[in-house]
Design an enzyme around this catalytic site. Sequence first.
Site, PDB file in Angstrom:
ATOM      1  N   HIS A  52       0.775  -1.290  -0.188  1.00 12.50           N
ATOM      2  CA  HIS A  52       0.009  -0.116  -0.155  1.00 12.50           C
ATOM      3  C   HIS A  52       0.786   1.138  -0.045  1.00 12.50           C
ATOM      4  CE1 HIS A  52       0.686   0.979   4.230  1.00 12.50           C
ATOM      5  NE2 HIS A  52       0.795  -0.216   4.690  1.00 12.50           N
ATOM      6  N   ASP A  95      -0.533   4.270   0.951  1.00 14.34           N
ATOM      7  CA  ASP A  95      -1.189   5.270   1.869  1.00 14.34           C
ATOM      8  C   ASP A  95      -0.453   5.098   3.090  1.00 14.34           C
ATOM      9  OD1 ASP A  95      -2.366   2.772   2.126  1.00 14.34           O
ATOM     10  OD2 ASP A  95      -4.072   3.502   3.305  1.00 14.34           O
ATOM     11  N   ASP A  98       6.571   1.600   6.631  1.00 16.70           N
ATOM     12  CA  ASP A  98       5.103   0.960   6.598  1.00 16.70           C
ATOM     13  C   ASP A  98       4.552   1.832   5.419  1.00 16.70           C
ATOM     14  OD1 ASP A  98       2.859  -0.156   6.491  1.00 16.70           O
ATOM     15  OD2 ASP A  98       2.332   0.567   8.644  1.00 16.70           O
ATOM     16  N   GLU A 147      -5.003   0.877   2.669  1.00 19.20           N
ATOM     17  CA  GLU A 147      -4.790  -0.423   3.455  1.00 19.20           C
ATOM     18  C   GLU A 147      -4.960   0.363   4.877  1.00 19.20           C
ATOM     19  OE1 GLU A 147      -3.082  -3.330   6.222  1.00 19.20           O
ATOM     20  OE2 GLU A 147      -2.392  -1.103   5.867  1.00 19.20           O
ATOM     21  N   GLU A 148      -4.592   1.342   5.299  1.00 21.30           N
ATOM     22  CA  GLU A 148      -4.618   1.980   6.666  1.00 21.30           C
ATOM     23  C   GLU A 148      -5.954   2.348   6.848  1.00 21.30           C
ATOM     24  OE1 GLU A 148      -2.183   1.318   8.456  1.00 21.30           O
ATOM     25  OE2 GLU A 148      -0.328   1.467   7.152  1.00 21.30           O
ATOM     26  N   GLU A 160       4.504  -6.010   4.120  1.00 23.71           N
ATOM     27  CA  GLU A 160       4.500  -5.039   5.418  1.00 23.71           C
ATOM     28  C   GLU A 160       5.660  -5.275   6.120  1.00 23.71           C
ATOM     29  OE1 GLU A 160       2.037  -3.657   6.485  1.00 23.71           O
ATOM     30  OE2 GLU A 160       0.488  -3.542   5.197  1.00 23.71           O
ATOM     31  N   HIS A 197       3.988   3.622  12.325  1.00 28.84           N
ATOM     32  CA  HIS A 197       2.876   4.556  12.945  1.00 28.84           C
ATOM     33  C   HIS A 197       3.227   5.470  13.805  1.00 28.84           C
ATOM     34  CE1 HIS A 197      -0.668   1.664  11.501  1.00 28.84           C
ATOM     35  NE2 HIS A 197       0.478   1.623  10.359  1.00 28.84           N
TER      36      HIS A 197
HETATM   37 ZN   LIG Z   1       1.045  -1.274   6.396  1.00 26.64          ZN
END
Ligand SMILES: [Zn+2]
Length: 381
Positions: A80, A82, A111, A141-142, A170, A353
């Site tokens: 992903h 995003d 990520d 995805e997030e 991931e 994150h």
């Molecule tokens: Zn991810």
Amino acid sequence: MRDYSDVPSLAEELIAAPSVTPATGLVFDVLEAMLEPLGFAVHRFSRGDGPAGSDEAPVENLFAIRRGPGGSRHFAFAGHLDVVPPGDGWASAPFAPERRGELLYGRGAVDMKGSIASMVSAVATVPVEAGTVSFIITGDEEGPALHGTRALIDHMRATGDVPDLCLVGEPTSVNRLGDMMKIGRRGSVNIWLEVEGVQGHVAYPHLADNPVPKLVAMLAEIDALVLDKGTDWFQPSNIEITELEVGNAAHNVIPAKAKARISIRFNDQHSGASLAELIGSIAEKHGGRALPIISGEPFLTPPGEFSDIIARAIEAESGIDPERSTSGGTSDARFLKDLCPVIEFGLCNATMHKRDEAVALADLEALSHIYARIVQDALAG
Ligand SMILES: [Zn+2]
């Protein structure tokens, strides 16, 4: 022509295109411009068109494929573009990638724009004759993941481009690049439980019907459930009570309604539907009802050919034998498992994150070498 062996620079280009979920536009332009010179046919499309910010916000997706000779195997990378919102307190601007010491800082560094940069660098070393390679890249995805990977899977089914193996990039490594891959993940379901009663005065209970004792008895029975003892590859499924809601501000009123929410993380002994049915029957027994929201089914690619290919590649580059794990939350592998065997492997996840998300420059290079070995080996199989 871009220097595809310079993985940190590829990662910087992707990070410099802000893409808080759901991602659209520029960041996809950047990836498309990287893939086209390598011989990939790039197909971009959006799905979903509700109001911005709602679960129905439009989502951009990218499917890129470079076909090998007829009859060759098809290996897919998935991921992903995003990212989660950056939050405050960064030492450098989150979307202005910055190298400090041995690290590259920026939102998405691990990520998972760094992984995608390593994938691109890896395929640049794989000859077209080796076989078919594709990229399955979503911008959602997030977020709610409603119009992302599921839309890509529909597209691939429609065109007949179904891969033999799929690797999701991931960040699965923990302390050192290569120490862990995910061969499965547990599923997740959240269930609201509701009991309706009849409101009344506490001093006149015969004129009311208190829903709270019914809800308490229901929750006690649910909390005592043992769903399973775990399997060779999965920890036991667990149920957690995550919310209680009566909202009764008056001390002399029997409330009309009581609600609770439970969250279940479950292994491959169950499905979202089987658990919804089980909890629903308990709720009914206690005079209430259950409203399930299934967020994801579990997936498992049992140890075998694919995990061995990945382990061999990691061992050759870093000398580590990776753990085959099924820990952690859900990922888009929950959808991709319907296409072909899928495993997740990528960078170290310590800063994902968080603020000051960072990746080791050396890990980006090493990961691209590992990915290149995986592609070659998978296509040769
Ligand atoms: Zn991810």
